[in-house]
Design an enzyme around this catalytic site. Structure first.
Site, PDB file in Angstrom:
ATOM      1  N   PHE A   1       4.702  -1.610  -7.473  1.00 25.32           N
ATOM      2  CA  PHE A   1       5.004  -2.756  -8.334  1.00 25.32           C
ATOM      3  C   PHE A   1       4.224  -2.697  -9.647  1.00 25.32           C
ATOM      4  O   PHE A   1       4.371  -3.580 -10.491  1.00 25.32           O
ATOM      5  CB  PHE A   1       4.665  -4.058  -7.603  1.00 25.32           C
ATOM      6  CG  PHE A   1       5.472  -4.294  -6.359  1.00 25.32           C
ATOM      7  CD1 PHE A   1       6.732  -4.875  -6.430  1.00 25.32           C
ATOM      8  CD2 PHE A   1       4.978  -3.927  -5.114  1.00 25.32           C
ATOM      9  CE1 PHE A   1       7.483  -5.092  -5.279  1.00 25.32           C
ATOM     10  CE2 PHE A   1       5.714  -4.143  -3.969  1.00 25.32           C
ATOM     11  CZ  PHE A   1       6.974  -4.713  -4.041  1.00 25.32           C
TER      12      PHE A   1
ATOM     13  N   HIS B   1     -15.148   3.280   2.429  1.00 24.55           N
ATOM     14  CA  HIS B   1     -14.796   2.010   3.082  1.00 24.55           C
ATOM     15  C   HIS B   1     -16.019   1.317   3.665  1.00 24.55           C
ATOM     16  O   HIS B   1     -16.047   0.088   3.767  1.00 24.55           O
ATOM     17  CB  HIS B   1     -13.690   2.203   4.127  1.00 24.55           C
ATOM     18  CG  HIS B   1     -14.079   2.982   5.338  1.00 24.55           C
ATOM     19  ND1 HIS B   1     -13.872   4.332   5.451  1.00 24.55           N
ATOM     20  CD2 HIS B   1     -14.631   2.596   6.526  1.00 24.55           C
ATOM     21  CE1 HIS B   1     -14.272   4.747   6.642  1.00 24.55           C
ATOM     22  NE2 HIS B   1     -14.744   3.707   7.312  1.00 24.55           N
TER      23      HIS B   1
ATOM     24  N   ALA C   1       3.625  -8.530   4.983  1.00 26.67           N
ATOM     25  CA  ALA C   1       3.908  -8.601   6.420  1.00 26.67           C
ATOM     26  C   ALA C   1       3.422  -7.337   7.115  1.00 26.67           C
ATOM     27  O   ALA C   1       2.893  -7.386   8.236  1.00 26.67           O
ATOM     28  CB  ALA C   1       5.406  -8.795   6.646  1.00 26.67           C
ATOM     29  N   ASN C   2       3.580  -6.207   6.458  1.00 25.87           N
ATOM     30  CA  ASN C   2       3.141  -4.940   7.044  1.00 25.87           C
ATOM     31  C   ASN C   2       1.628  -4.903   7.218  1.00 25.87           C
ATOM     32  O   ASN C   2       1.107  -4.492   8.265  1.00 25.87           O
ATOM     33  CB  ASN C   2       3.599  -3.779   6.162  1.00 25.87           C
ATOM     34  CG  ASN C   2       3.297  -2.422   6.768  1.00 25.87           C
ATOM     35  OD1 ASN C   2       3.682  -2.129   7.894  1.00 25.87           O
ATOM     36  ND2 ASN C   2       2.584  -1.591   6.023  1.00 25.87           N
TER      37      ASN C   2
ATOM     38  N   ASN D   1       9.182 -12.095   2.521  1.00 25.17           N
ATOM     39  CA  ASN D   1      10.490 -12.750   2.552  1.00 25.17           C
ATOM     40  C   ASN D   1      10.503 -13.877   3.588  1.00 25.17           C
ATOM     41  O   ASN D   1       9.788 -13.818   4.593  1.00 25.17           O
ATOM     42  CB  ASN D   1      11.568 -11.708   2.882  1.00 25.17           C
ATOM     43  CG  ASN D   1      12.955 -12.315   2.971  1.00 25.17           C
ATOM     44  OD1 ASN D   1      13.403 -12.682   4.059  1.00 25.17           O
ATOM     45  ND2 ASN D   1      13.614 -12.432   1.847  1.00 25.17           N
TER      46      ASN D   1
ATOM     47  N   CYS E   1      13.632 -11.915  -4.466  1.00 29.36           N
ATOM     48  CA  CYS E   1      14.893 -11.378  -3.951  1.00 29.36           C
ATOM     49  C   CYS E   1      16.049 -12.359  -4.103  1.00 29.36           C
ATOM     50  O   CYS E   1      17.206 -12.002  -3.867  1.00 29.36           O
ATOM     51  CB  CYS E   1      14.729 -10.989  -2.487  1.00 29.36           C
ATOM     52  SG  CYS E   1      14.371 -12.404  -1.410  1.00 29.36           S
TER      53      CYS E   1
END
Length: 230
Positions: A69, A111, A128-129, A169, A203
């Site tokens: 993005f 990390h 969501a992932n 979404n 969307c």
């Protein structure tokens, strides 16, 4: 007279070593992470709104999906490189920065140093992932490794928070797995979840799932940093 070519190879500290050296710099440390949601384009607005925060150092972690993005493909979508020029931003990390050179014993690990450095980790947005990975214990990239390595010792009085703002979404949001996974984060007292809002999504669907308004995100970050800073 021809210049004599130097055979001396200039070396630079690894991202992990550079981060380790900044742990005790006396600043307030915000580790700002973003995963694969269109809401990642709000990062410049969030960062710019923190420019007057005193003595702040911001380091950014981007997942591979988040960078899709951030290719400058529209006026509202900055490039990854442009994030480095925003106020108080000291570094932008991607997965490749974890392994810039083969690891050797006693070398710093990015990390781990990121967890030690951060006074607050804010995952804005959390896809969501990523939600599924976190609650399932998966740690297959830089960000999920930072989260899995977080100090969750219940006896540590200075245990630090992870602030997350889900963004997905509407159909993903109302899926029963999402409620189950958010319930897990609510049980873990080192997480703070900013609920998704109802809006018309990128969307075209309208419903809950849009990231919490970025102004609210900034407000909460400021409140948390005032408590967790040096």
């Amino acid at each position: 007279m021809a210049a004599i070519e130097s055979n001396t190879k200039q070396t630079y500290p690894s991202p992990a070593a550079e981060l380790a050296a900044a742990i005790n710099d006396g600043k307030t440390h915000l580790l700002l992470a973003a995963s694969g949601s269109v809401a990642v384009i709000k990062l410049p607005l969030i960062i710019s709104s923190l420019q007057d925060y005193p003595n702040l150092s911001i380091r950014i972690i981007l997942t591979k999906s988040a960078t899709h993005f951030l290719a400058g493909q529209s006026p509202e979508q900055p490039t990854v490189a442009s994030l480095s020029s925003l106020p108080n931003v000291d570094s932008v990390y991607q997965d490749e920065d974890e392994w810039v050179e083969p690891w050797t014993r006693e070398a710093k690990i990015l990390h781990i140093e990121a967890r030690r450095w951060a006074h607050l980790l804010a995952v804005i947005p959390m896809s969501a992932n990523l939600l599924a990975k976190i609650t399932g214990g998966i740690c297959d990239n830089l960000l999920t490794n930072v989260i899995r390595a977080w100090d969750v010792d219940p006896l540590n009085p200075r245990k630090r928070k992870i602030l997350v703002a889900p963004s997905m979404n509407t159909m993903m949001w109302i899926h029963p797995l999402t409620a189950k996974q958010l319930g897990i984060l609510e049980e873990w007292d080192w997480f703070e979840v900013l609920p998704a809002q109802v809006k018309t999504l990128a969307c075209g669907d309208t419903g809950q799932g849009g990231m919490c308004d970025w102004n609210e995100v900034v407000s909460v970050i400021k409140q948390r940093l005032s408590v967790t800073g040096p």
